[in-house]
Write a protein that holds these residues in place. Structure first.
Motif, short mmCIF file in Angstrom:
data_model
loop_
_atom_site.label_atom_id
_atom_site.label_comp_id
_atom_site.label_asym_id
_atom_site.label_seq_id
_atom_site.Cartn_x
_atom_site.Cartn_y
_atom_site.Cartn_z
N GLU A 148 17.97 12.96 -5.17
CA GLU A 148 17.10 14.26 -4.05
C GLU A 148 18.75 14.78 -3.42
O GLU A 148 19.33 13.65 -2.74
N ALA A 149 19.31 15.57 -3.41
CA ALA A 149 20.63 15.50 -2.73
C ALA A 149 20.18 16.26 -1.57
O ALA A 149 19.96 16.91 -0.96
N TYR A 150 21.65 15.64 0.32
CA TYR A 150 21.25 16.05 0.90
C TYR A 150 22.78 16.41 1.65
O TYR A 150 23.38 15.55 1.13
N LEU A 151 22.54 17.79 1.81
CA LEU A 151 23.90 18.19 1.70
C LEU A 151 24.57 18.17 2.73
O LEU A 151 26.14 18.52 3.33
N GLY A 152 24.34 17.75 4.09
CA GLY A 152 24.79 17.51 5.10
C GLY A 152 24.77 18.03 6.65
O GLY A 152 23.47 17.84 6.45
N GLU A 153 24.75 18.77 7.73
CA GLU A 153 24.49 18.44 8.91
C GLU A 153 23.76 19.78 8.80
O GLU A 153 22.79 19.80 9.84
N GLN A 154 23.98 20.42 8.20
CA GLN A 154 23.45 22.57 8.74
C GLN A 154 22.07 21.74 7.33
O GLN A 154 21.28 22.47 7.78
N ASP A 155 21.79 20.98 6.73
CA ASP A 155 20.47 20.59 5.85
C ASP A 155 19.20 19.66 6.77
O ASP A 155 19.37 18.34 6.93
N LEU A 156 19.23 21.03 6.96
CA LEU A 156 17.72 19.77 8.46
C LEU A 156 16.83 18.82 7.82
O LEU A 156 15.81 18.40 8.62
N ALA A 157 16.77 18.57 6.22
CA ALA A 157 15.61 17.33 5.68
C ALA A 157 16.80 16.34 5.57
O ALA A 157 16.42 15.27 5.50
N SER A 158 18.04 16.99 6.22
CA SER A 158 19.01 15.21 5.80
C SER A 158 18.99 14.43 7.14
O SER A 158 18.59 14.86 8.27
N HIS A 159 19.74 13.31 7.13
CA HIS A 159 19.20 12.39 8.57
C HIS A 159 20.36 13.40 9.41
O HIS A 159 20.20 13.16 10.66
#
Length: 194
Positions: A42-53
């Protein structure tokens, strides 16, 4: 074989996620050498990605995500399951790819399940001691594997991130079609709420 170079990880998370499919995750420790072929991420794209830590910004926990690419980001979930991620993209972005499932290759018995991020960490012996470790080290690294043809790559929403609004529906989960080690059955039909 040499470990993948750190430059491999210094690209956008979705590109790295796609290219991780088929690579070999190698952990060498007290249990000997254990190797699994990556079949789900699963990819988590950074600060703009609300699913990312990293969407919460720079914290003691997420600092590694904002650091140089090619490091392990290992965290504990529900106080009992470790999750292994590879840090991607440029410094300051806060992107990573979660490794969700592996196909056992070496040093793993057939009964050891690797279909899920917590299970694969338990079987491989990955824990918080691996957090921040470089992914080209002797004890923890990734090797090139058999490339996965695009026709076998499935994409869908990430698991367990419903809180992230529209980001939850993004097709940032990738897996190898037909693998018996993928962490969860995926229906092509959207779920209906009662």
């Amino acid at each position: 074989m040499s470990p993948l170079p750190l430059a491999f990880y210094a690209r956008p998370a979705l590109e790295v996620a796609r290219d991780l499919l088929g690579t070999l995750l190698v952990v060498e420790g007290v249990n000997g050498r254990r190797v699994g072929r990556i079949v789900e991420v699963e990819a988590y794209l950074g600060e703009q990605d609300l699913a990312s830590h990293s969407s919460k910004g720079l914290t003691a926990r997420t600092e590694v995500m904002f650091g140089p690419a090619g490091r392990a980001y290992v965290y504990l979930i529900y106080g009992m399951h470790h999750c292994f991620n590879v840090v991607t993209d440029a410094e300051g972005v806060g992107a990573a790819v979660l490794v969700r499932a592996l196909e056992p290759v070496e040093g793993l018995s057939p009964g050891e399940r690797t279909d899920g991020p917590g299970r694969l960490c338990r079987v491989l012996g990955l824990n918080l001691n691996h957090n921040r470790q470089r992914l080209d080290s002797d004890g923890l690294h990734l090797l090139s594997g058999a490339p996965v043809p695009e026709a076998l790559v499935e994409r869908g929403p990430r698991i367990g991130v419903e809180y992230a609004g529209a980001w939850a529906a993004e097709p940032f989960r990738l897996w190898v079609r037909g693998s018996g080690h993928v962490s969860r059955f995926v229906s092509r039909r959207p779920r209906r709420r009662p």
